[in-house]
Design a protein around this motif. Sequence first.
Motif, PDB file in Angstrom:
ATOM      1  N   ALA A   6      -9.705  -0.908   0.628  1.00 46.22           N
ATOM      2  CA  ALA A   6      -9.077  -1.903   0.969  1.00 46.22           C
ATOM      3  C   ALA A   6      -7.569  -1.379   0.703  1.00 46.22           C
ATOM      4  N   ALA A   7      -7.358  -3.318   0.941  1.00 42.14           N
ATOM      5  CA  ALA A   7      -5.734  -3.533   0.970  1.00 42.14           C
ATOM      6  C   ALA A   7      -5.397  -4.308  -0.021  1.00 42.14           C
ATOM      7  N   PHE A   8      -4.729  -4.208  -1.293  1.00 38.23           N
ATOM      8  CA  PHE A   8      -4.336  -5.548  -2.246  1.00 38.23           C
ATOM      9  C   PHE A   8      -2.814  -6.133  -1.589  1.00 38.23           C
ATOM     10  N   TYR A   9      -2.697  -7.078  -1.867  1.00 40.01           N
ATOM     11  CA  TYR A   9      -1.712  -7.772  -1.194  1.00 40.01           C
ATOM     12  C   TYR A   9      -1.486  -9.126  -1.506  1.00 40.01           C
ATOM     13  N   SER A  35      -4.638 -11.002  -2.564  1.00 39.67           N
ATOM     14  CA  SER A  35      -5.348 -11.316  -1.214  1.00 39.67           C
ATOM     15  C   SER A  35      -6.320  -9.774  -1.087  1.00 39.67           C
ATOM     16  N   GLN A  36      -6.657  -9.358  -0.342  1.00 37.47           N
ATOM     17  CA  GLN A  36      -7.742  -8.305  -0.291  1.00 37.47           C
ATOM     18  C   GLN A  36      -8.445  -8.452   0.926  1.00 37.47           C
ATOM     19  N   LEU A  37      -8.057  -7.200   1.337  1.00 40.35           N
ATOM     20  CA  LEU A  37      -9.015  -7.299   3.007  1.00 40.35           C
ATOM     21  C   LEU A  37      -9.109  -5.730   3.229  1.00 40.35           C
ATOM     22  N   GLY A  38     -10.719  -5.154   2.845  1.00 40.58           N
ATOM     23  CA  GLY A  38     -11.099  -3.814   3.674  1.00 40.58           C
ATOM     24  C   GLY A  38     -12.090  -3.969   4.141  1.00 40.58           C
ATOM     25  N   SER A  39     -12.932  -2.688   3.686  1.00 38.14           N
ATOM     26  CA  SER A  39     -14.394  -2.574   4.561  1.00 38.14           C
ATOM     27  C   SER A  39     -15.330  -2.395   3.341  1.00 38.14           C
ATOM     28  N   GLN A  40     -16.374  -3.052   3.522  1.00 41.67           N
ATOM     29  CA  GLN A  40     -17.387  -2.733   1.894  1.00 41.67           C
ATOM     30  C   GLN A  40     -18.209  -1.338   2.608  1.00 41.67           C
TER      31      GLN A  40
END
Length: 195
Positions: free
Chosen positions: A4-7, A122-127
């Motif tokens: 994930a990217a945290f932003y 916020s977070q965006l990524g793969s589980q």
Amino acid sequence: MVTAAFYFATLEDQATLLDYLGEPHTVTLHPWPVVRSPLDALSREEALAVPQVMLANRVLGPPLPTHPGDRAMDQPTKAGVFNRLNWDRLRPALDEALVDSNASPVLLWVPAEIGTDVIGVSQLGSQADAMAAISTDYERWVNRTTDWIRRRGTKVWGLGQGTVRPDLDIQLGFVNSVYALPGALRALEQGAAGR
């Protein structure tokens, strides 16, 4: 999240990210982790108001559901344990299932609350435990997306001393690297708190 990217992001930053991803034409927004067929769709506004959002890429295919008795539920792995715990906790209806995150070419987006005085992470990524096991195209999409956030953002928090910005009011309880997208960086530099 596994990858994930945290932003930090303002509403404008989030809109720019969704534009980059091709929402609503290439990428669609849906509830996570409980899904139905056909998928329930979320508008951008609705997505920003819920704690977890699934991003599905029409090119890569739909999410794959899992139910009790499916292989994804019965595995003695960490993913299998979490699938069973989530099923028991969320109690999906008869026409619902959980997203099989180890087989579905989707992203998990956790949009943070955004206020005038405070901006959340916020977070965006793969589980997925192994993105390439889903497909190499999926792995590329995840990496391109998280790299876009890192390239477009400015690192403002992390383990290394050089990544902490003492001029910004950021207080986080973790050491993951956090990037501020352009609008959020301006807001943080003007006194907004990063939480």
